[in-house]
Design a protein around this motif. Structure first.
Motif, PDB file in Angstrom:
ATOM      1  N   THR A   1       0.816  -1.223   0.000  1.00  0.00           N
ATOM      2  CA  THR A   1       0.000   0.000   0.000  1.00  0.00           C
ATOM      3  C   THR A   1       0.842   1.262   0.000  1.00  0.00           C
ATOM      4  O   THR A   1       0.526   2.225  -0.688  1.00  0.00           O
ATOM      5  CB  THR A   1      -0.905   0.033   1.251  1.00  0.00           C
TER       6      THR A   1
ATOM      7  N   GLU B   1      -0.423  -4.005   3.538  1.00  0.00           N
ATOM      8  CA  GLU B   1       0.748  -3.234   3.950  1.00  0.00           C
ATOM      9  C   GLU B   1       1.361  -3.873   5.192  1.00  0.00           C
ATOM     10  O   GLU B   1       0.643  -4.216   6.135  1.00  0.00           O
ATOM     11  CB  GLU B   1       0.354  -1.777   4.229  1.00  0.00           C
TER      12      GLU B   1
ATOM     13  N   CYS C   1       3.790  -2.436   7.147  1.00  0.00           N
ATOM     14  CA  CYS C   1       4.176  -1.458   8.168  1.00  0.00           C
ATOM     15  C   CYS C   1       2.953  -0.797   8.790  1.00  0.00           C
ATOM     16  O   CYS C   1       2.198  -0.100   8.103  1.00  0.00           O
ATOM     17  CB  CYS C   1       5.082  -0.394   7.546  1.00  0.00           C
ATOM     18  N   PRO C   2       2.740  -0.956  10.102  1.00  0.00           N
ATOM     19  CA  PRO C   2       1.546  -0.390  10.749  1.00  0.00           C
ATOM     20  C   PRO C   2       1.449   1.131  10.643  1.00  0.00           C
ATOM     21  O   PRO C   2       0.366   1.661  10.390  1.00  0.00           O
ATOM     22  CB  PRO C   2       1.693  -0.832  12.216  1.00  0.00           C
TER      23      PRO C   2
ATOM     24  N   THR D   1       2.778   3.197   8.410  1.00  0.00           N
ATOM     25  CA  THR D   1       2.485   3.591   7.027  1.00  0.00           C
ATOM     26  C   THR D   1       1.020   3.337   6.714  1.00  0.00           C
ATOM     27  O   THR D   1       0.338   4.167   6.109  1.00  0.00           O
ATOM     28  CB  THR D   1       3.372   2.820   6.040  1.00  0.00           C
ATOM     29  N   ALA D   2       0.518   2.176   7.130  1.00  0.00           N
ATOM     30  CA  ALA D   2      -0.886   1.826   6.897  1.00  0.00           C
ATOM     31  C   ALA D   2      -1.822   2.813   7.599  1.00  0.00           C
ATOM     32  O   ALA D   2      -2.872   3.185   7.049  1.00  0.00           O
ATOM     33  CB  ALA D   2      -1.158   0.408   7.382  1.00  0.00           C
ATOM     34  N   ASP D   3      -1.452   3.253   8.794  1.00  0.00           N
ATOM     35  CA  ASP D   3      -2.268   4.226   9.529  1.00  0.00           C
ATOM     36  C   ASP D   3      -2.378   5.538   8.750  1.00  0.00           C
ATOM     37  O   ASP D   3      -3.463   6.138   8.657  1.00  0.00           O
ATOM     38  CB  ASP D   3      -1.670   4.493  10.912  1.00  0.00           C
TER      39      ASP D   3
ATOM     40  N   GLN E   1      -4.660   5.086   5.811  1.00  0.00           N
ATOM     41  CA  GLN E   1      -6.062   5.020   6.229  1.00  0.00           C
ATOM     42  C   GLN E   1      -6.619   6.421   6.465  1.00  0.00           C
ATOM     43  O   GLN E   1      -7.765   6.719   6.085  1.00  0.00           O
ATOM     44  CB  GLN E   1      -6.179   4.182   7.507  1.00  0.00           C
TER      45      GLN E   1
ATOM     46  N   SER F   1      -8.122  -1.894   4.067  1.00  0.00           N
ATOM     47  CA  SER F   1      -6.682  -1.869   4.315  1.00  0.00           C
ATOM     48  C   SER F   1      -6.312  -2.927   5.352  1.00  0.00           C
ATOM     49  O   SER F   1      -6.850  -2.938   6.458  1.00  0.00           O
ATOM     50  CB  SER F   1      -6.254  -0.483   4.807  1.00  0.00           C
TER      51      SER F   1
ATOM     52  N   VAL G   1      -3.212  -4.763   7.493  1.00  0.00           N
ATOM     53  CA  VAL G   1      -1.817  -4.754   7.945  1.00  0.00           C
ATOM     54  C   VAL G   1      -1.388  -6.198   8.153  1.00  0.00           C
ATOM     55  O   VAL G   1      -1.911  -6.895   9.025  1.00  0.00           O
ATOM     56  CB  VAL G   1      -1.645  -3.943   9.247  1.00  0.00           C
ATOM     57  N   THR G   2      -0.448  -6.645   7.345  1.00  0.00           N
ATOM     58  CA  THR G   2      -0.074  -8.056   7.374  1.00  0.00           C
ATOM     59  C   THR G   2       1.256  -8.265   6.660  1.00  0.00           C
ATOM     60  O   THR G   2       1.660  -7.436   5.836  1.00  0.00           O
ATOM     61  CB  THR G   2      -1.157  -8.914   6.682  1.00  0.00           C
TER      62      THR G   2
END
Length: 263
Positions: free
Chosen positions: A113, A135, A137-138, A140-142, A145, A158, A160-161
């Motif tokens: 992502t 994505e 990286c938590p 980056t994903a935040d 979002q 989205s 996170v995994t």
């Protein structure tokens, strides 16, 4: 640094445009989608999405599960710098929007992502589609979002995994149920091993009209090797090399053909 330059000149030498294409399917894709110069209202949304990120001077701690960055030396990175150097370019975002809008996929998977510059193009290309974006990286994903919410892109799920874990779960589910993705955008781990592993894990999800897009196929000698293996796979019927991206189609009714296209 010399490798991508040499690779690009080799690409230019072998590439053509729509005038060198005899496949009706590819000719229509080029003339009605790739080379469509008409303005789209969605382009402004993509520009605003990017502008918002470029103005964000906050820092995040990036967890990188891939092959690393050629630009950043530290995992503490400024959001504006990530958007300007690591994200999809404005031209590519518009092309990704057009491709999604042209094929109208119902189920889309994005592997990687980042800050959602490509995600926004996928989501806008078909607002009725379900977009799953992965994505690792938590933080980056935040940030992504927050951006998606800001621009009301509510057709995106989205997740996170770690990519391997998620794709292995898909493989297990396929033993008891059918799962198809109409479009997959691969932009998560630019290594030969990971690219080929994702390719094999997701092959059971294809249908006749599936569109797969691999990012950075000329990023390294390894990625070029992976691209050649993918092209030669018996289930792959048509490929288009645009240098930055490799497009893969599984159209059962077509003869195997490979194209090198300036886009």
């Amino acid at each position: 640094m010399l490798f991508p330059i040499k690779s690009y000149f080799n690409f230019l030498w072998h590439s053509t445009n729509e005038h060198g294409v005899h496949s009706p399917f590819v000719f229509n894709l080029l003339t009605k989608c790739f080379y469509d110069k008409k303005p789209k209202p969605e382009y402004q949304i993509l520009k605003n999405y990017r502008k918002s990120l470029l103005e964000n001077k906050n820092f995040i701690e990036v967890t990188d599960f891939g092959v690393g960055s050629k630009v950043f030396k530290s995992n503490r990175r400024q959001i504006s710098k990530i958007a300007s150097t690591a994200g999809i370019s404005p031209k590519r975002a518009e092309l990704l929007f057009r491709v999604t809008n042209y094929f109208q996929p119902k189920n889309i998977l994005e592997i990687g992502t980042s800050l959602g510059l490509a995600t926004s193009a996928l989501a806008l290309g078909n607002t009725k589609a379900k977009v799953i974006t992965l994505e690792g990286c938590p933080q980056t994903a935040d940030q992504c979002q927050l951006q998606l919410q800001k621009f009301n892109l509510d057709n995106v799920d989205s997740v996170v995994t770690e990519f391997d874990s998620y794709l292995q779960d898909i493989k297990l589910r396929l033993k008891t149920e059918t799962e198809n993705f109409d479009l997959i955008y691969f932009d998560g781990n630019h290594s030969k091993k990971a690219t080929l592993a994702y390719f094999e894990l997701l092959l059971p999800t294809i249908n006749n009209d599936s569109v797969w897009i691999f990012d950075d196929i000329h990023w390294s000698p390894e990625m070029e090797q992976a691209w050649e293996i993918i092209k030669n796979h018996p289930k792959v019927k048509v490929t288009i090399d645009t240098f930055q991206w490799g497009f893969v189609f599984f159209r059962y009714e077509q003869e195997k053909e490979h194209f090198v296209i300036r886009a």
